[in-house]
Design a protein around this motif. Structure first.
Motif, short mmCIF file in Angstrom:
data_model
loop_
_atom_site.label_atom_id
_atom_site.label_comp_id
_atom_site.label_asym_id
_atom_site.label_seq_id
_atom_site.Cartn_x
_atom_site.Cartn_y
_atom_site.Cartn_z
N PHE A 48 0.83 -1.21 0.00
CA PHE A 48 0.00 0.00 0.00
C PHE A 48 0.86 1.25 0.00
CE2 PHE A 48 -2.16 -3.53 2.10
CZ PHE A 48 -3.01 -3.83 1.06
N VAL A 49 1.91 1.21 -0.77
CA VAL A 49 2.78 2.37 -0.95
C VAL A 49 2.63 2.86 -2.39
CG1 VAL A 49 5.19 3.13 -1.07
CG2 VAL A 49 4.45 1.65 0.81
N GLU A 50 2.40 4.17 -2.52
CA GLU A 50 2.30 4.78 -3.84
C GLU A 50 3.48 5.71 -4.03
OE1 GLU A 50 -1.38 6.82 -4.48
OE2 GLU A 50 -0.65 7.90 -6.24
N ILE A 51 4.20 5.50 -5.13
CA ILE A 51 5.35 6.35 -5.43
C ILE A 51 5.06 7.05 -6.75
CG2 ILE A 51 7.84 6.39 -5.91
CD1 ILE A 51 7.61 5.06 -3.30
N LYS A 52 5.16 8.36 -6.79
CA LYS A 52 4.90 9.09 -8.04
C LYS A 52 6.03 10.05 -8.35
CE LYS A 52 3.61 12.95 -9.10
NZ LYS A 52 3.06 14.30 -9.06
N LYS A 53 6.56 9.99 -9.55
CA LYS A 53 7.56 10.95 -10.04
C LYS A 53 8.62 11.21 -8.96
CE LYS A 53 7.58 15.17 -12.82
NZ LYS A 53 6.80 16.38 -13.14
N SER A 54 9.16 10.14 -8.41
CA SER A 54 10.10 10.28 -7.32
C SER A 54 11.31 9.39 -7.54
CB SER A 54 9.43 9.87 -6.00
OG SER A 54 8.40 10.76 -5.68
N HIS A 55 12.39 9.77 -6.87
CA HIS A 55 13.59 8.95 -6.89
C HIS A 55 13.78 8.37 -5.50
CE1 HIS A 55 18.01 8.48 -6.36
NE2 HIS A 55 17.81 7.76 -7.46
N VAL A 56 13.93 7.07 -5.43
CA VAL A 56 14.19 6.43 -4.14
C VAL A 56 15.62 5.89 -4.20
CG1 VAL A 56 13.52 4.59 -2.54
CG2 VAL A 56 11.75 5.85 -3.79
N GLY A 57 16.48 6.38 -3.30
CA GLY A 57 17.90 6.04 -3.37
C GLY A 57 18.18 4.60 -2.99
N ILE A 110 4.45 8.86 -1.63
CA ILE A 110 5.68 9.59 -1.91
C ILE A 110 5.53 10.19 -3.30
CG2 ILE A 110 8.18 9.40 -2.22
CD1 ILE A 110 7.31 8.80 0.67
N GLY A 111 5.36 11.52 -3.38
CA GLY A 111 5.19 12.16 -4.69
C GLY A 111 6.16 13.30 -4.86
N ASP A 112 6.72 13.48 -6.04
CA ASP A 112 7.65 14.57 -6.37
C ASP A 112 8.76 14.66 -5.33
OD1 ASP A 112 6.01 15.57 -8.62
OD2 ASP A 112 4.58 15.99 -7.03
N THR A 113 9.35 13.55 -5.02
CA THR A 113 10.30 13.48 -3.91
C THR A 113 11.64 12.90 -4.36
OG1 THR A 113 8.48 13.20 -2.35
CG2 THR A 113 10.65 12.49 -1.60
N GLU A 114 12.70 13.45 -3.77
CA GLU A 114 14.05 12.89 -3.95
C GLU A 114 14.44 12.25 -2.64
OE1 GLU A 114 16.35 13.03 -6.43
OE2 GLU A 114 14.94 14.02 -7.80
N ILE A 115 14.55 10.96 -2.60
CA ILE A 115 14.97 10.29 -1.37
C ILE A 115 16.40 9.79 -1.60
CG2 ILE A 115 14.57 8.30 0.15
CD1 ILE A 115 11.60 8.50 -0.48
N ILE A 158 3.38 10.56 4.63
CA ILE A 158 2.78 11.17 3.44
C ILE A 158 3.60 12.40 3.05
CG2 ILE A 158 0.73 12.30 2.49
CD1 ILE A 158 0.11 9.45 3.33
N THR A 159 3.97 12.50 1.79
CA THR A 159 4.52 13.77 1.31
C THR A 159 3.33 14.57 0.79
OG1 THR A 159 4.93 12.80 -0.87
CG2 THR A 159 6.77 12.81 0.68
N CYS A 160 3.15 15.78 1.36
CA CYS A 160 2.03 16.63 0.97
C CYS A 160 2.55 17.51 -0.15
CB CYS A 160 1.54 17.45 2.15
SG CYS A 160 1.23 16.43 3.62
N ASN A 161 2.43 17.04 -1.38
CA ASN A 161 3.11 17.69 -2.51
C ASN A 161 2.22 18.68 -3.24
OD1 ASN A 161 1.45 15.59 -3.42
ND2 ASN A 161 2.66 15.34 -5.29
N TYR A 162 0.98 18.81 -2.82
CA TYR A 162 0.00 19.56 -3.61
C TYR A 162 -0.78 20.47 -2.71
CZ TYR A 162 -3.81 20.06 -7.05
OH TYR A 162 -4.74 20.53 -7.95
N ASP A 163 -0.83 21.76 -3.05
CA ASP A 163 -1.57 22.70 -2.21
C ASP A 163 -2.94 23.02 -2.80
OD1 ASP A 163 -1.02 24.26 -4.38
OD2 ASP A 163 0.19 25.75 -3.31
N GLY A 164 -3.35 22.22 -3.74
CA GLY A 164 -4.64 22.44 -4.39
C GLY A 164 -4.49 23.18 -5.70
N ALA A 205 5.44 19.89 1.48
CA ALA A 205 6.38 20.42 0.48
C ALA A 205 6.01 21.86 0.12
CB ALA A 205 6.34 19.53 -0.75
N PRO A 206 6.99 22.69 -0.30
CA PRO A 206 8.39 22.32 -0.46
C PRO A 206 9.10 22.21 0.89
CG PRO A 206 8.10 24.63 -0.97
CD PRO A 206 6.73 24.09 -0.67
#
Ligand code: UD1
Ligand code: CA
Length: 458
Positions: free
Chosen positions: A344-353, A364-369, A380-386, A408-409
């Motif tokens: 139940f993990v969703e990864i979007k447009k992200s890099h996981v090291g 995890i969205g728009d994230t560099e790990i 949760i990465t809160c990547n969207y402010d609406g 975020a940011p």
């Protein structure tokens, strides 16, 4: 020169669809595209497609600059369709007639047909069937020499017993074919111009009719309704599965195998049941794909384990990573080697090291790990402010406590620790513990309320 005429003007009424029949897909690709791709394999120099109903949609959906589209406004029979196209063909070419709704014909069978025809003869692909059904029958003389084709509806009861049928595929010298087509008449049971009548003319003109048969009888299956489509799909998948198994891919059940695109694989890969592969998917060596997974346009490194019920799209996975069960990898993600993405993990447009873990219930969205990061359960990465999307950056070796929100940011420094349950709205420094959490309180002597009836009794 080899020129191909593909008949594709049929309405496809029995599909009960607004889509032209030849746009319906087999293994994720329009049936007409299958035929065009086979022509490319054959090295055909010019492709003429005769279209009718919904023609404009065909031209939109089939992206092939080399196709010469020829409209047949009214369908007056296969002979009429080829006659319309033949004016576009060079007299000294060889013409191959194919069908947009017979997508499994192989380049090999067509090569044999072309070889049978040579430069002077007419080649005809026939097949021997137990029951000729509604196919045209091949009539031969007492020396077994080809005489003519009689359509099922025009055949005598004796002719209906003939097992050798007309597949419709033919190869002929264009100049001759043109002459014969002008002489076609439509005085038959269907009132149509039958392409098949040219064979009798060829015989009369002393031109040899050479017959040959397809490599597999299933290649000549035409699609008229959705049952035919499903049947052809299964045969096609079974055929692909056989080829993959021959090249070393382990397939748990070839009857539950679906590749709708291009799959490549290294050594000792395995694919469990009910996996759907779409687009371009490349597997390294020793990759295992668990049951019920969906993979679209993926690049997967050596020794990766994709566990059950995972959905992966337009991304890359590094070697020895473990994905799933129940992971969702959305487009433009890059999961590095040794990383773990769990249930139940969703990864979007992200890099996981490398060697980082996101194991439970996260977005995890728009994230560099970075590398060696541990993301706790429910982060949760809160990547969207609406209105806009923002990035989250997490440095190497960071530890994000469970149930935290990273608004975020925001940037989490290397080696930083985020206390569980934090809502992080500002950057967290490297190597420090950062948390946002009301202090814990205890009210001594507090009693739980009681129900009214219970308090009376006391
Ligand atoms: C045709 C053959 C029959 C053969 C069978 C194999 C003739 C007269 N008969 O019969 O001997 O056993 O194919 O499947 O050729 N089409 C056009 N324009 C037209 C008519 C047809 O583009 O005016 C296309 C159809 O879309 C279809 C194909 O040609 O893809 C075959 O036409 P169809 O009417 O189905 O021919 P059959 O009756 O099956
Ligand atoms: Ca037909």
């Amino acid at each position: 020169m080899l020129e191909v005429i593909i008949l594709a003007a049929g309405k496809g009424t029995r599909m009960v669809s607004n889509l032209p029949k030849v746009l319906h897909k087999v293994a994720g690709k329009p049936m007409l595209q299958h035929v065009l791709d086979t022509c490319t394999d054959l090295g055909a120099e010019r492709l003429h497609v005769v279209y009718g109903f919904g023609g404009e949609l065909l031209r939109e959906k089939i992206l092939n600059d080399e196709v010469n589209w020829i409209i047949q406004p009214e369908q007056n029979g296969t002979g009429h369709a080829v006659d319309i196209a033949i004016s576009h063909v060079n007299d000294d070419s060889t013409v191959l007639v194919l069908y947009g709704d017979v997508p499994m014909i192989s380049a090999e069978s067509l090569k044999n047909l072309l070889q049978a025809a040579g430069n002077r003869s007419v080649g005809l692909l026939t097949a021997n069937l137990q029951d000729g059904g509604s196919y045209g029958r091949i009539v031969r003389d007492e020396y077994k020499c080809f005489k003519s084709i009689v359509e099922h509806r025009d055949a005598t009861p004796e002719q209906c017993q003939i097992n050798e049928i007309n597949t419709g595929f033919l190869a002929a010298p264009a100049g001759k074919l043109r002459q014969w087509l002008t002489r076609l008449e439509c005085n038959n049971a269907q009132g149509e111009y039958y392409l098949t009548d040219i064979f009798e003319m060829a015989v009369a003109d002393g031109v040899n009719v050479e017959t040959c048969q397809p490599v597999e009888n299933s290649e000549i299956l035409g699609i008229n309704d959705r049952q035919d489509l499903a049947a052809v799909e299964r045969i096609y998948q079974q055929h692909q599965a056989t080829i993959f198994m021959q090249s070393g891919l382990a397939i748990s059940d070839p009857a539950r195998f679906d590749v709708r695109g291009n799959l490549t694989h290294g050594k000792d890969c395995s694919i469990d049941i009910n996996v759907i592969i779409e687009g371009d998917v490349a597997l390294g060596d020793r990759v295992t794909i668990g049951p019920n997974c969906y993979l679209k346009n993926m690049q997967i490194g050596d020794d990766v384990e994709v566990r059950a019920n995972s959905v992966l799209e337009d991304s890359t996975i590094g070697e020895l990573a473990i994905i799933g069960p129940f992971s969702r990898i959305r487009p433009q993600s890059e999961i590095s080697s040794f990383a773990h993405i769990g249930n139940f993990v969703e990864i979007k447009k992200s890099h996981v090291g490398s060697a980082s873990k996101v194991n439970h219930l996260s977005y995890i969205g728009d994230t560099e790990i970075g590398a060696d990061v541990n993301i706790g359960a429910g982060v949760i990465t809160c990547n969207y402010d609406g209105a806009n999307k923002f990035k989250t950056i997490i440095g190497d070796n960071a530890f994000i406590g469970s149930d935290s929100q990273l608004v975020a940011p925001v940037e989490i420094g290397r080696g930083a620790t985020i206390g569980a349950g934090s809502t992080i709205t500002r950057n967290a420094p490297a190597d420090e513990l950062t948390l946002s959490r009301p202090d814990q309180k205890t009210r001594e002597g507090w009693k739980r309320p009681l129900k009214k009836s219970e308090s009376k009794k006391n």
